[in-house]
Design a protein around this motif. Structure first.
Motif, short mmCIF file in Angstrom:
data_model
loop_
_atom_site.label_atom_id
_atom_site.label_comp_id
_atom_site.label_asym_id
_atom_site.label_seq_id
_atom_site.Cartn_x
_atom_site.Cartn_y
_atom_site.Cartn_z
N MET A 151 -29.92 20.60 50.63
CA MET A 151 -30.12 21.92 51.21
C MET A 151 -28.90 22.35 52.03
N PRO A 152 -28.75 23.62 52.26
CA PRO A 152 -27.58 24.11 53.01
C PRO A 152 -27.46 23.52 54.41
N ASP A 153 -28.56 23.05 54.98
CA ASP A 153 -28.46 22.40 56.29
C ASP A 153 -28.19 20.91 56.18
N ARG A 199 -21.96 12.31 54.76
CA ARG A 199 -20.68 12.92 54.35
C ARG A 199 -20.34 12.39 52.97
N ILE A 200 -19.55 13.19 52.24
CA ILE A 200 -18.89 12.69 51.05
C ILE A 200 -17.41 12.63 51.39
N ALA A 227 -23.96 19.16 54.52
CA ALA A 227 -24.26 20.59 54.66
C ALA A 227 -23.14 21.42 54.03
N GLN A 228 -21.90 21.02 54.28
CA GLN A 228 -20.77 21.78 53.74
C GLN A 228 -20.74 21.74 52.21
N ILE A 229 -21.01 20.58 51.67
CA ILE A 229 -20.92 20.50 50.21
C ILE A 229 -22.10 21.20 49.55
N ALA A 266 -30.20 25.73 46.13
CA ALA A 266 -29.55 24.57 46.75
C ALA A 266 -28.71 23.86 45.70
N LEU A 267 -27.94 22.89 46.14
CA LEU A 267 -27.23 22.01 45.22
C LEU A 267 -28.26 21.05 44.64
N MET A 268 -28.38 21.06 43.31
CA MET A 268 -29.51 20.35 42.70
C MET A 268 -29.10 19.18 41.82
N GLY A 269 -29.96 18.15 41.84
CA GLY A 269 -29.87 17.06 40.89
C GLY A 269 -31.11 17.08 40.02
#
Lengths: 807, 194
Positions: A479-481, A578-579, A592-594, A630-633
């Motif tokens: 999610m963005p957060d 983090r990545i 959150a950033q990614i 959101a960024l999804m898998g």
């Protein structure tokens, strides 16, 4: 391997709701304008509805309408023996004929009493063997059995054949089902000890604590159904079809389920939830249908009972060389199941029988409908085989643990009619671990010791169930957060596997658990299709899907990182939310950033493009609704290799009182062999819960029907004798092997069903031991059976009787 | 252990209450929406979780029905509605009682406690609730409120029970999931927490 989450205890999100009473089950909901449905059920075990006169009821104040089978099935009722929503051809007492909705339940009951239903009585039968005998009644209008893809049929044996079977001889009639492998004749010829005899196992109800109440309403063309189930998406997809509403217009709400045990896994086993849905549609009001304990018994289903014969041969060294088994399984008034086949499959795997033949026929009776119940088949046969194994050990002069170690499956072994490889098997380790914890070598010396009227019995049991499926999907979102959302459609049955399998996704992303949200509870939360939570498969199956979806998400995260920060995707890893670059941890992005960057990019990163084509339809619907959020898998698990087993081992010591026929469980050790342990507390709960079920199976549980009128005589907890805390040991000691399975990303397999079989097997073995090796060849073994044996009383009950004593 | 907390006492209480709760008509009987001629329903006051609540109660209405359907306290579960399973266990003057088998009119002067009343005002769980979370005692959770109330009643009467005493204290509550061992672990932990 050191894991962040796997193998560690945690607090599942729903536990607080369970201890505070805040979590809601279906009947805890209400809705403005809600009215109440009551059922008119069949008072006759087999009948045809000739006419229904509801005019007086419909004229009563406060009555809103009725729903009949003609409303539900305008083109005629479906064929087959499956459960129907309502019927004009009841085949068991208590089957719903119609439902009526009124302003309150008293009015509904009064109105039901004012309805006149004319039934045509039809012949009924309670014991499958009575139906099988030439001239015997058939449970169904079209016959006494249902042949897949062929329809109803009437299976008949000569009366001599049935009498011979009841007397303990090998059945000679052609079976419906069979499989064989190996040279059976040669294997018996090589056997130094051969046992032959008949056996019977009782049918009994599931008796979940939560009756299957349901509430439904329609809003803006959508159906909202509050129900109870073992599965969210696994059940909802089919339930939409039963009600006749498009999947996209059906919302199934099921935050918590008060027990299922196999009977609430699929829509077809709980179609009664469609009654308030259809009634609500008809009268345009929210409808609550509360189900009483008696109704839960009659429409809640039961385990298949067995009437069987077997012949088992052992070589001089104790190897189980040959098994020939024939089972008549009781299909009841509705439904059925593959219990007999599963029982034979179980023996093949659990004892690595060298040559084997299975023959089986399923016959109906006008008793409770049958379907899967915790270890369907595997757990009926476990308590039958264990004492026979001990008899062979005694005859051959082999220790009872040694004969099990000799025959038990291990890595590289195969089993079943297809000789399918096991994904892994660490049963020798489980047996040894259990023996050490139980102090078997010392305990076995107490076997048959007497202390006044009490005698000690020692038992060892093993359990098995296949424990993993394929073809399911996973969805995760970053999610963005920066929080991780794991969408899980597995259902909340009390195993907590909806949460523990979600931790596989957290593991992939090294995400702290408090930053993970498990999205579940209702299907409009956009869930993937997961397997029904049955067959001990949730852990194996949904760990794979959640792991796969998280891997897809991780790959996308790495791709974005490489795109924005340079290098290749393989240069990046995750940790601390983090990545970052493996070579330079300062180069990276927060989760959150990614996630926000993924949203900017859209397309395949947010589920708007390149969605896997092999996803199940409902998952595609969920993905389409989530796309762009959101960024999804996203992942579809197409695996279908080998058999992932769940195994258990139990050691027990009992003290049997020869004056009362009762026994106390002095000690019980049960060991799980289910690959890597995902959640120790959850595993312990399955082991002790399965133990209680095993205690019930081997010692107490059976349902009974009045032979004159076919009325159920055991609709309550005490009549069906569910084990209480006083029937169970004050402490059940548990353990697990904890070695990984190669076909699961974290090495995990399931355990729920075999946890029961091993305990029931150990107990019947211990009872037999305490009684100098006497074989009852039955479950349950009740106190009166033990007393009759000790008194030398020859039972006057009809041999192999099913569903009543008849003695 | 306190001999008051036995199944025998529950059953005696059921008989004494005169509640006829054994048929499929239980729901309308319990709810009693319609009244025989000559009866006048009474607005009574009952003390639930420390609060005096005014509620319209029919003569034949059970406490479980009042709690669930009049007061919205759905934590009290109905598993059998006939005094067999214990899912509806509440405390009546500190004594675990089957709410399905107690007439509401019979407890007008009593202190009634349900699972909803156990948390402290600041949201802290009761020691039994906390222990049940830590031991992961519930499985499906449907019997859990009843198990908790039975455990709270037990520990008030006997703050330091042996495991066997705890086993006897929970003997009136069925758990079909078979989580008895974990419930006992929870009670013993709760006794330590105090």
């Amino acid at each position: 391997m050191a894991y962040m989450h796997i193998g560690k205890d945690f607090v599942p999100p729903d536990v607080a709701g369970k201890v505070t009473g805040r979590i809601k089950y279906a009947e805890d909901y209400s809705r403005e304008g809600m009215v109440y449905a009551r059922l008119l059920t069949s008072p006759i075990p087999h009948a045809r509805v000739v006419s229904i006169d509801a005019s007086a009821a419909l004229a009563m104040d406060g009555v809103f309408g009725i729903l009949t089978a003609d409303d539900v099935y305008p083109d005629g009722e479906p064929g087959g023996t499956g459960l129907k929503i309502l019927t004009n051809e009841p085949t068991l007492v208590g089957e719903p004929i119609l439902a009526l909705a009124a302003v309150d339940e008293k009015t509904a009951e009064s109105a039901i009493a004012a309805i006149s239903v004319t039934f045509e009585r039809l012949p009924f039968v309670l014991d499958p063997l009575d139906s099988l005998a030439e001239g015997g009644p058939d449970a169904y209008t079209g016959g006494n059995t249902f042949v897949f893809r062929e329809g109803f049929a009437s299976e008949k044996w000569s009366r001599d054949q049935v009498a011979s079977f009841r007397a303990g001889a090998e059945p000679t009639a052609e079976p419906q089902q069979q499989f064989a492998y190996g040279d059976l004749e040669a294997a018996f010829a090589q056997s130094a000890f051969v046992y032959e005899g008949s056996f019977t196992t009782a049918g009994y109800p599931h008796m979940s604590m939560e009756p299957r109440s349901a509430m439904a309403y329609w809003e803006n063309g959508k159906l909202y159904l509050h129900g109870t189930s073992q599965s969210l998406t696994g059940l909802a997809v089919d339930m939409a079809g039963i009600v006749g509403v498009p999947q996209e217009d059906f919302v199934f709400i099921n935050e918590a389920t008060g027990g299922g045990f196999g009977q609430r896994a699929r829509a077809g086993s709980i179609p009664s939830m469609a009654i308030p849905a259809k009634l609500s549609q008809k009268i345009n009001r929210p409808v609550m249908m509360r189900i009483s304990r008696e109704e839960e018994f009659t429409i809640g289903g039961a385990r298949q009972g067995f009437q069987g014969w077997l012949k088992c041969g052992f070589k001089a060294d104790g190897t189980m060389a040959a098994l020939d088994i024939y089972i008549i399984s009781d299909n009841g008034g509705k439904g059925g199941g593959g219990d007999a086949f599963a029982a034979a499959d179980c023996i093949s795997i659990l004892y690595q029988t060298e040559a084997m033949r299975f023959r089986g026929t399923a016959i109906g009776s006008n008793t409770g409908h049958r379907g899967a119940q915790r270890g369907p088949g595997q757990n009926q046969i476990a308590p039958i085989i264990a004492p026979i194994l001990d008899k062979a050990a005694a005859e051959l002069g082999i220790d009872r643990l040694a004969i099990r170690l000799l025959n038990t499956p291990q890595n590289g072994d195969v089993g079943g009619p297809q000789r399918q490889p096991l994904t892994s098997a660490y049963m020798p380790e489980a047996l040894q671990q259990g023996a050490a914890l139980f102090n078997y070598q010392e305990r076995i010396t107490r076997s048959r010791q007497r202390n006044g009227s009490k005698v000690t019995g020692i038992g060892v049991g093993q359990g098995y169930h296949n424990a993993g499926r394929s073809g399911m999907d996973g969805i995760v979102r970053l999610m963005p957060d920066g929080r991780l959302a794991v969408h899980n459609g597995v259902g909340n049955l009390g195993t907590y596997s909806y949460a523990s399998t979600s931790r596989a996704a957290a593991e992939v992303l090294q995400m702290p658990w408090e930053r993970v949200d498990v999205i579940t509870g209702r299907t409009d939360r956009n869930l993937p299709v997961t397997s029904p939570q049955d067959g001990s498969n949730s852990i194996f199956t949904n760990t794979r899907t959640n792991w796969g979806a998280a891997q897809d998400l991780l790959a996308k995260m790495k791709e974005i990182a490489a795109m924005d920060l340079g290098g290749a995707p393989a240069d990046y890893t995750v940790g601390g939310e983090r990545i970052y670059k493996i070579s330079d941890s300062s180069t990276g992005m927060t989760f959150a950033q990614i996630a926000q960057r993924g949203l900017q990019l859209g397309g395949k990163f947010t589920g708007e493009a390149e969605v896997p084509e092999d996803l199940n339809d409902f998952t595609k619907l969920s993905v389409s609704r989530l796309a762009g959020s959101a960024l999804m898998g996203i992942f579809h698990d197409s695996r279908h290799n080998n058999n992932p087993p769940g195994f258990t081992v139990t050691f027990t010591e009992i003290e049997l009182d020869t004056e009362t026929g009762k026994y106390d469980i002095v000690d019980m050790v049960t060991i799980g062999e289910c690959g890597t342990v995902m959640h120790p507390q959850g595993l312990k709960n399955q082991l002790v819960g399965g133990a209680v079920w095993g205690i019930g199976l081997s010692g107490y549980e059976r349902h009974l029907y009045d032979p004159q009128n076919g009325l159920p005589a055991s609709t309550g907890y005490w009549q069906s004798k569910v084990p209480t805390i006083l029937d169970t040991p004050a402490k059940i000691r548990t353990g697990w092997v904890d070695l990984p399975d190669p076909e699961n990303p974290v090495g995990a397999r399931g355990i729920g069903e075999p946890a029961m079989g091993a305990v029931s097997a150990a107990l019947t073995a211990a009872i037999s031991d305490a009684l100098d090796g006497h074989l009852f060849n039955a479950s349950p073994i009740t106190a009166d059976m033990i007393l009759n044996h000790l008194a030398g009383v020859t039972s006057e009950a009809v041999p192999l009787a099913q569903n009543n004593f008849r003695g | 252990m306190n001999p008051k907390l036995t199944r025998r006492r529950f059953i005696k209480g059921v008989i004494a209450s005169g509640a006829a709760a054994t048929s499929t008509t239980i729901w309308y009987a319990a709810n009693g929406a319609d009244r025989p001629a000559g009866y006048v329903e009474r607005l009574i006051r009952i003390n639930v979780n420390g609060q005096v609540r005014s509620v319209d109660v029919a003569p034949q209405e059970t406490l479980a029905s009042t709690l669930r359907y009049k007061l919205g306290l759905t934590g009290t579960k109905l598993g059998c509605n006939r005094g067999e399973c214990g899912a509806c266990t509440v405390l009546v003057n500190d004594i675990p009682s089957y709410a399905c088998s107690v007439l509401t009119h019979s407890v007008k002067a009593a202190r009634i406690e349900t699972v909803e009343g156990l948390e402290s005002p600041n949201g802290d769980l009761h020691p039994v609730q906390q222990a049940f979370v830590e031991e992961l005692s519930p499985q499906c959770g449907y019997c859990t409120p009843g198990q908790i109330m039975a455990a709270v009643g037990l520990l008030r009467a006997n703050p330091n029970p042996t495991r066997e005493e705890a086993r006897q204290g929970l003997a009136g509550n069925i758990c079909r999931c078979g989580s008895y061992d974990s419930y006992l672990d929870g009670v013993m932990r709760a006794a330590q927490i105090g």
